[in-house]
Design an enzyme around this catalytic site. Sequence first.
Site, PDB file in Angstrom:
ATOM      1  N   ASP A 240      -0.654   6.444   4.209  1.00  0.00           N
ATOM      2  CA  ASP A 240       0.371   7.255   3.656  1.00  0.00           C
ATOM      3  C   ASP A 240       1.013   6.473   2.305  1.00  0.00           C
ATOM      4  OD1 ASP A 240       1.720   9.427   3.036  1.00  0.00           O
ATOM      5  OD2 ASP A 240       2.334  10.062   4.969  1.00  0.00           O
ATOM      6  N   TRP A 241       1.342   7.138   1.424  1.00  0.00           N
ATOM      7  CA  TRP A 241       1.789   6.455   0.153  1.00  0.00           C
ATOM      8  C   TRP A 241       3.170   5.660   0.674  1.00  0.00           C
ATOM      9  CZ3 TRP A 241      -2.367   8.826  -0.102  1.00  0.00           C
ATOM     10  CH2 TRP A 241      -3.199   8.850  -1.303  1.00  0.00           C
TER      11      TRP A 241
END
Length: 740
Positions: A252-253
């Site tokens: 995930d970012w």
Amino acid sequence: MVSYNDSPAQTPVYLDKTAPVEERVKDALSRMTLEEKVALSHAQGKFSSAGVPRLGIPELWMSDGPHGVRAEINWNDWGYSGWTNDSVTAFPALTALAATWNPALAAVYGKNVGEEARYRRKDVLLGPGVNIYRSPLNGRNFEYMGEDPFLAGEMVVPYIQELQKNGVAACVKHFALNNQEKWRGNIDVEVSDRALYEIYLPAFKRAVEDGGAWSIMGAYNQYQGQHACHNKRLLQDILRGEWGFDGAVITDWGGAHDTREAALNGLDIEMGSFTNGLTKESEFTYDDYYLARPYLELIKSGEIPMSVVDEKAGNVLRLIFRTAMNTDKPFGSLHTPEHYAAAKAIGDESIVLLKNSGLLPLDPAKVRRVLVVGENAVRPLNQGGGSSELKVKDMFSPLEALKAVFETVDYAPGYKTGRAMYEAEDIIPEAELDSLRRDAVAKAPAYDAVIYIGGLNKNGFQDCEASDRREYNLPWGQDRIIEELAAANPNLVVANISGNAYAMPWLDKVPAVLQSWYLGTMIGPSMADVISGKVNPSGKLPFSFPRRLEDNGAHASGVESYPGVESESDAGNAAADLAGADVSLGKNPRQVYKEDILVGYRWHDTKKIPALFPFGHGLSYTTFEVGKPSLSSASMGADGSITLTVPVTNTGSRAGSETVQLYLTDVKSSVPRPAKELKGFEKVSLAPGESREVTFTITPDALKYFDADRHEWVAEPGRFKAHVATSSADVRHTVQFDYK
């Protein structure tokens, strides 16, 4: 430089689409430099990772999903690019898809959203999400498929399969145990192995083994002291070791935190580091990412073996060959009539009729003057919510659609919520809220019926990424509005929109309640058709509605269970923070899943705490008779199975659909087990008077629990009960069989 010509003998194997993928991966790796291999494993832009330009291997382009393809984001910041050709269809949220209880519609969903992603030239769609609904306060529940792993698994497989036929990879998220947004970046989750394997992993396992997902997104949270995006147990031992996953693991970012762990523990592509994954920008370059220059330095020093580098680069190459270099993929299409029809069909089947004392449906020939109250009747609910927000070509509001159905439709907002923001919120003055409420209530008596369309929205601290809800009741004074409307006009339909359960202190005073979801582009037509009776509601709840927050298993054991604590001395602070105070838990909050395997209806049924509306509940405008089931045998051997057949008849005057649900109970077990567990369901559509038989196959696997000490699934010999039901609390028939 590789030369390209028409001679098969001189064509590199990696360019030969007819060659086995593993041969192509091996060939490409043999031609790449160390620096090129490292470059594959980290971002080169906000939503892009590198290919190998020297070898003609293209980069990967990713897009947020899973309800549609997000508008184009700038190369190097979170701003929107301002394109005029990136408007899309907003498909219903995944809670809505789960509420259809119809795997065939999950396939339709995946096909259509995949066509839009392909048209937008995206290689990876960041979704679907299959995290389990544990708490009704989780801001991101609307993106997931409910509280039951069997339901989520049945729905996610066809979605993935049809999506990937477009040459677009599903990136199933968030692996694993991302069950709240509060402190999502560092909360350390403590959960038993049994609960992990029985509740929180099965849908991911189905996505990998049966769906064939090409990529997986790691979660933000920690598990056993390691962040999920480079967690050895989750990624190496379980995902690849036990399930045989051969795709790419993507962060995930901002989900990566350590170079050595990321390199050795199974992460393949690092995205968005040094940001919060939503709004914050990084002061560092992409070469500063954990799997960029620091990774290269560890490799050159001999601390990371080349076998790890090649495995990681090979996983990314495999993803590229399946997507960006897949020359057989279709062209795709964008916001077509077929896509709108798909969104409408999913929305139609998702709306749940919770209560009806005979008021619904509202016949337009008899109900001529209608007052619509509630901001959600006009609010563009594609906006806000975090990374799932969408730029739509069309958004047909409920108010607009109702005006096309009824003779006279007037509108009063009733309340106001302010702008859609992620980490902040507009505070609406009480005087303004009072004025809006009084105006709506004063108008109500003059109409044949009042339709209230409120609920939650995608503002921060509602159904929104990066924050959890603060309370279980409806916000902005809606409980009072509904009670006063009911007193002013007895013909009140409450048709709320949300991605979460909420309290209903006004329920006994309201004759009809519909639960709708974030239905996207076609939200208005779907809601109007169900309210007017053109469509017979057939949705079933994918999660329980507790009467009180304390009736939910995650909230029954104090703040250590939700939202978590840093230490015993911090328990009071956690309670204050849950109540809305600005209190931080520091850097290492932790929580314990004290309800263990008793999530959702398992908690309500086993603890004998009735839900306000149970899992699987949903009424119809017609009636159904579920007949007595029959078993093919009274006993099952370890290598066999038995079939259960049940007749279903539409005994009413309208065509409609019923979802027959199969739950199993282990009558006597050596370990605690839930009162019952969903192990099968089938949705059948019947004309008035029509009958059909529904057949379930019960295998030994359906009888098993996870033995953590032996690390294996076990079915104990003995007596089992099979319950045929229309919800977890509405069992129509029970039969018994023995397992030998």
